[in-house]
Design a protein around this motif. Structure first.
Motif, PDB file in Angstrom:
ATOM      1  N   ILE A  18       0.829  -1.097  -0.049  1.00 43.17           N
ATOM      2  CA  ILE A  18       0.140  -0.339   0.001  1.00 43.17           C
ATOM      3  C   ILE A  18       0.723   1.388   0.154  1.00 43.17           C
ATOM      4  O   ILE A  18       0.582   2.122  -0.202  1.00 43.17           O
ATOM      5  N   ARG A  19       1.906   1.197   0.206  1.00 46.23           N
ATOM      6  CA  ARG A  19       2.755   1.912   1.169  1.00 46.23           C
ATOM      7  C   ARG A  19       3.536   2.265  -0.504  1.00 46.23           C
ATOM      8  O   ARG A  19       3.826   3.767  -1.262  1.00 46.23           O
ATOM      9  N   GLN A  22       0.405   4.575  -5.525  1.00 45.15           N
ATOM     10  CA  GLN A  22      -0.298   5.227  -4.964  1.00 45.15           C
ATOM     11  C   GLN A  22      -2.894   5.778  -5.338  1.00 45.15           C
ATOM     12  O   GLN A  22      -2.769   5.982  -4.548  1.00 45.15           O
ATOM     13  N   PHE A  24      -5.785   3.435  -6.177  1.00 48.73           N
ATOM     14  CA  PHE A  24      -6.673   2.627  -5.044  1.00 48.73           C
ATOM     15  C   PHE A  24      -8.060   2.736  -5.429  1.00 48.73           C
ATOM     16  O   PHE A  24      -8.700   3.733  -5.443  1.00 48.73           O
ATOM     17  N   LEU A  47      -6.592   5.324   3.659  1.00 48.16           N
ATOM     18  CA  LEU A  47      -5.719   5.849   2.564  1.00 48.16           C
ATOM     19  C   LEU A  47      -5.525   7.705   2.002  1.00 48.16           C
ATOM     20  O   LEU A  47      -4.876   7.997   2.120  1.00 48.16           O
ATOM     21  N   TRP A  48      -6.817   8.291   2.702  1.00 48.31           N
ATOM     22  CA  TRP A  48      -6.160   9.599   1.847  1.00 48.31           C
ATOM     23  C   TRP A  48      -5.864  10.225   2.978  1.00 48.31           C
ATOM     24  O   TRP A  48      -5.139  10.995   2.337  1.00 48.31           O
ATOM     25  N   LYS A  52      -3.486   9.147  -0.716  1.00 50.69           N
ATOM     26  CA  LYS A  52      -3.361   8.648  -1.545  1.00 50.69           C
ATOM     27  C   LYS A  52      -5.180   8.684  -2.307  1.00 50.69           C
ATOM     28  O   LYS A  52      -5.500   9.966  -1.666  1.00 50.69           O
ATOM     29  N   VAL A  54      -7.872   7.186  -3.930  1.00 44.32           N
ATOM     30  CA  VAL A  54      -9.422   6.473  -3.804  1.00 44.32           C
ATOM     31  C   VAL A  54     -10.653   6.499  -4.334  1.00 44.32           C
ATOM     32  O   VAL A  54     -10.595   7.485  -4.654  1.00 44.32           O
ATOM     33  N   LEU A 145      -0.388   0.655   9.021  1.00 44.72           N
ATOM     34  CA  LEU A 145       0.269   1.625   8.420  1.00 44.72           C
ATOM     35  C   LEU A 145       0.898   2.790   9.226  1.00 44.72           C
ATOM     36  O   LEU A 145       0.991   4.069   8.828  1.00 44.72           O
TER      37      LEU A 145
END
Ligand code: 5GP
Ligand code: MN
Length: 332
Positions: A18-19, A22, A24, A47-48, A52, A54, A145
């Motif tokens: 995930i890291r 970018q 998703f 994620l936001w 990222k 999404v 995360l």
């Protein structure tokens, strides 16, 4: 829920992937439920937080009562996508085809789920049948995360948990479940307001439909198996829709003697969707599996064809056998 070394390694690998990525796409099963929505949006908000991009893409819209929660109105309802982004995260879904969204398979798929029988369809698969809700797993990943547990994330984790445990009724509920709920409260969620929005926001047609379906409930000779049935016409006559039948299947279990319920929803001529619920060790997932369905020990569903009378007798027999198995010393 116990966390094994494998879980920890898999979770760390998922966090790494995930890291590194970018864009998703998040998805879940058709006709999303509380845990589908909660898992996807707990993940989306995490994620936001990480900056990222999404998209949440589902084949069907969220159940009406859940539309008031943060982010839910951003769901893209679609049955195909052209761009699977840098990674697709499918949560709360035992099989990729059960997303009902074509095109996800072309992406780098991360599969996070707690349904027994998950097919391991991802490039990365994290499966924990001991999690009471998939959102419990997302909670762990958020920690991995290093994302702070914001109120939005905590709200969605909690929505997944209360809906997937049947408000803490099912035997999958664990000490960890309550530990996570405590952490969610510390993050500022309001459990009574969440429960009110989910369970006490009916329109009158829905309540009338509940009444009509329940008044037609039939018990087997033992009094331990209840059968419910609905068709489009009954739903319409009450001023409701099929979506309004969500939750009815749980109600017969409030009767002390009733240990299992089958709820038949007509999908077409001699074509039925069946939801089942049970208490304690009574395993309805075993029955759902025979019909190509799935779910969990106390809550499962599938489809079957035939006349209502035949299927009612068939399911009554199967449910009664599961009750007897659970009660026998060697059962469960
Ligand atoms: P419900 O009865 O509320 O529709 O579903 C109860 C549980 O069974 C949920 O975990 C749901 O995902 C699962 N389930 C319901 N229908 C199906 C089905 O047709 N296939 C699979 N694999 N799972 C199902
Ligand atoms: Mn679930």
């Amino acid at each position: 829920m116990t966390t094994t070394a494998t879980d920890t390694t898999t979770r760390a690998r998922i966090a790494d992937e995930i890291r590194r990525r970018q864009r998703f796409v998040l998805s879940s099963h058709v006709r999303p439920d509380g845990d589908s929505i909660g898992s996807q949006f707990a993940m989306a908000y995490a994620l936001w937080q990480l900056g990222k991009t999404v998209r949440v893409v589902n084949r069907d819209p969220a159940p009406g009562p859940l539309s008031v929660f943060p982010g839910v109105s951003s769901i893209e309802v679609a049955s195909r996508i052209d761009d699977p982004g840098d990674a697709v995260i499918v949560m709360e879904c035992g099989d990729l085809t059960r997303t009902g969204v074509e095109g996800l398979e072309r992406g780098f798929v991360i599969n996070i789920d707690h349904h027994q029988g998950n097919t391991g369809f991802g490039a990365l698969n994290w499966f924990d049948a001991g999690a009471a809700a998939c959102s419990e797993m997302v909670f762990d990943l958020v920690g991995e995360l290093g994302v702070p547990l914001t109120r939005e994330i905590a709200t969605h984790v909690y929505i997944g948990i209360i809906t997937d445990t049947g408000s803490f009724h099912y035997s999958i509920t664990s000490p960890r479940t309550f530990d996570i709920c405590r952490r969610c409260m510390e993050a500022g969620i309001n459990p009574p307001a969440i429960a009110g929005a989910i369970y006490d926001s009916n329109h009158l047609g829905r309540l009338k439909l509940f009444g009509a379906v329940l008044s037609r409930m039939v018990l087997d000779a033992s009094g331990r198996v209840a059968t419910l049935c609905v068709n489009e016409k009954l739903a319409r006559d009450c001023g409701g829709t099929y979506e309004d039948t969500e939750g009815i299947v749980n109600l017969p279990l409030s009767v002390k003697e009733i240990e299992a319920v089958a709820f038949f929803k007509e999908a077409g001529p001699d074509d039925w969707r069946i939801s089942m619920r049970s208490k304690g060790e009574v395993d309805v997932h075993a029955i759902a599996r025979e019909f190509g369905g799935g779910g969990h020990k106390n809550a499962a569903g599938g489809s079957a064809t035939g006349t209502f009378e035949d299927l009612k007798a068939l399911f009554e027999g199967k449910l009664l056998r599961q009750i007897e198995t659970a009660a026998s010393p060697r059962g469960a």
